[in-house]
Design an enzyme around this catalytic site. Structure first.
Site, PDB file in Angstrom:
ATOM      1  N   GLU A  46       2.288   0.077 -42.988  1.00 27.70           N
ATOM      2  CA  GLU A  46       2.369   0.489 -41.577  1.00 27.70           C
ATOM      3  C   GLU A  46       3.774   0.974 -41.239  1.00 27.70           C
ATOM      4  OE1 GLU A  46       0.750  -3.116 -39.922  1.00 27.70           O
ATOM      5  OE2 GLU A  46      -1.201  -2.613 -40.778  1.00 27.70           O
ATOM      6  N   ASN A 106       0.736 -12.253 -42.492  1.00 31.55           N
ATOM      7  CA  ASN A 106       1.479 -11.176 -41.837  1.00 31.55           C
ATOM      8  C   ASN A 106       0.907 -10.996 -40.429  1.00 31.55           C
ATOM      9  OD1 ASN A 106       2.814  -8.876 -41.063  1.00 31.55           O
ATOM     10  ND2 ASN A 106       1.655  -7.505 -42.418  1.00 31.55           N
ATOM     11  N   GLY A 164      -6.761  -3.854 -43.099  1.00 31.02           N
ATOM     12  CA  GLY A 164      -7.354  -3.866 -41.765  1.00 31.02           C
ATOM     13  C   GLY A 164      -8.690  -3.152 -41.682  1.00 31.02           C
ATOM     14  N   LYS A 224       2.030  -9.184 -38.042  1.00 27.34           N
ATOM     15  CA  LYS A 224       2.241  -7.866 -37.418  1.00 27.34           C
ATOM     16  C   LYS A 224       2.749  -8.055 -35.980  1.00 27.34           C
ATOM     17  CE  LYS A 224      -1.199  -6.243 -40.619  1.00 27.34           C
ATOM     18  NZ  LYS A 224      -2.089  -5.188 -41.061  1.00 27.34           N
ATOM     19  N   HIS A 274       6.087  -2.393 -45.847  1.00 28.12           N
ATOM     20  CA  HIS A 274       4.662  -2.466 -45.494  1.00 28.12           C
ATOM     21  C   HIS A 274       4.156  -1.056 -45.201  1.00 28.12           C
ATOM     22  CE1 HIS A 274       0.965  -3.323 -43.372  1.00 28.12           C
ATOM     23  NE2 HIS A 274       0.981  -4.500 -43.971  1.00 28.12           N
ATOM     24  N   GLU A 291      -0.898  -3.792 -51.994  1.00 29.12           N
ATOM     25  CA  GLU A 291      -1.784  -3.607 -50.854  1.00 29.12           C
ATOM     26  C   GLU A 291      -2.311  -2.175 -50.837  1.00 29.12           C
ATOM     27  OE1 GLU A 291      -0.967  -6.698 -47.571  1.00 29.12           O
ATOM     28  OE2 GLU A 291       0.279  -4.965 -47.181  1.00 29.12           O
ATOM     29  N   SER A 346      -7.488  -6.953 -46.321  1.00 27.29           N
ATOM     30  CA  SER A 346      -8.789  -7.517 -45.943  1.00 27.29           C
ATOM     31  C   SER A 346      -9.129  -8.824 -46.655  1.00 27.29           C
ATOM     32  CB  SER A 346      -9.916  -6.485 -46.126  1.00 27.29           C
ATOM     33  OG  SER A 346      -9.721  -5.386 -45.232  1.00 27.29           O
TER      34      SER A 346
HETATM   35  P1  PGA Z   1      -5.325  -7.253 -43.384  1.00 32.55           P
HETATM   36  O1  PGA Z   1      -3.765  -6.844 -43.437  1.00 32.55           O
HETATM   37  O2  PGA Z   1      -5.419  -8.583 -44.087  1.00 32.55           O
HETATM   38  O3  PGA Z   1      -5.627  -7.362 -41.912  1.00 32.55           O
HETATM   39  O4  PGA Z   1      -6.083  -6.200 -44.073  1.00 32.55           O
HETATM   40  C1  PGA Z   1      -3.009  -7.057 -44.599  1.00 32.55           C
HETATM   41  C2  PGA Z   1      -1.601  -6.573 -44.395  1.00 32.55           C
HETATM   42  O5  PGA Z   1      -1.406  -5.610 -43.639  1.00 32.55           O
HETATM   43  O6  PGA Z   1      -0.659  -7.121 -44.975  1.00 32.55           O
END
Ligand code: PGA
Length: 252
Positions: A98, A10, A174, A12, A96, A168, A213
């Protein structure tokens, strides 16, 4: 039923079209010889067509990160499932955390988006997961039940196996605070039990990924868990080398 693992990166809001092109040219030779694993890059809209053209014929598929639920309309700034499909994208990330946190993505909209993606031939990757305060309040299972129940309400049993779910936990995204194998396994087994309550046979075909992560050091342990069918990888997918290592760790 054997489920082929899926490793989805992903991106982003990272990478211009030119940066995307450099990346895919470096990734393709790294994954050409692998089998037993599917790979997807979930890229910004502006990268989709160039990536799909470059990846055609390889094992790498290109997914979007969001879409509107309607076929067309007066929705300035939005993109439909058919528009995504015509770029060569084969899937789309939906819900997601976010988008839920910053852009008001609702379970009501997701209940329409998931079937709209399927109708357009796009594989939906539905993201679910609890916040830190929900986990602290022992509210994880209630939250997962609500998201899975509401977001998949419009999907019938025949289509369920086309859907990918990404578990998630919001507190792991993140942050570098990856879920423990026990936490990931417990939540993912719970999600599969929710699906099985709807349709046992269809639920066996649904791939459930872990996200939050994941990196080249912790991927193998997570991906070895019996209920984990792959990973949704954010930060560690932005560079070819760690992403290729995660893909290699997923082969069954
Ligand atoms: P990350 O993000 O691996 O940077 O924690 C995962 C995601 O947002 O799908």
């Amino acid at each position: 039923m054997a489920r082929t693992p899926l490793i989805a990166g992903n991106w982003k809001m990272y990478k211009t079209e030119r940066e995307a092109e450099d990346y895919i040219q470096a990734l393709l030779p790294r994954v050409a010889a692998l089998d037993g694993v599917e790979v997807a890059i979930c890229a910004p809209y502006t990268d989709l067509k160039a990536l799909a053209d470059s990846a055609r014929g390889s094992r790498v598929e290109v997914y979007a990160q969001n879409m509107h639920q309607d076929a067309e309309g007066a929705y300035t700034g939005e993109v439909s499932a058919a528009m995504l499909a015509e770029t060569g994208a084969r899937g789309v990330v939906l819900g997601h955390s976010e988008r839920r946190a910053y852009f008001g993505e609702s379970d009501q909209a997701l209940a329409l988006k998931v079937p709209a993606a399927l109708r357009a031939g796009l594989r939906p990757v539905l993201c679910v997961g609890e916040s830190e305060s929900e986990r602290d309040a022992q509210d994880t299972e209630r939250r997962l039940r609500q998201q899975v129940g509401e977001d998949l309400a419009g999907v019938d049993a025949a289509e369920l196996a086309e859907v990918v779910i990404a578990y998630e936990p919001v507190w792991a995204i993140g942050t570098g605070r990856v879920a423990t194998p026990e936490q990931a396994q417990e939540a993912i087994a719970f999600i599969r039990a929710l699906l099985a309550a709807r349709d046992e046979a269809a639920a066996r075909g649904v791939r459930i990924l872990y996200g939050g992560s994941v990196n080249a050091d912790n991927a193998a342990e997570l991906l070895a868990l019996p209920d984990v069918d792959g990973a949704l990888v954010g930060g560690a997918s932005l560079q070819v080398e760690p992403f290729a290592q995660i893909i290699s760790a997923a082969r069954r």
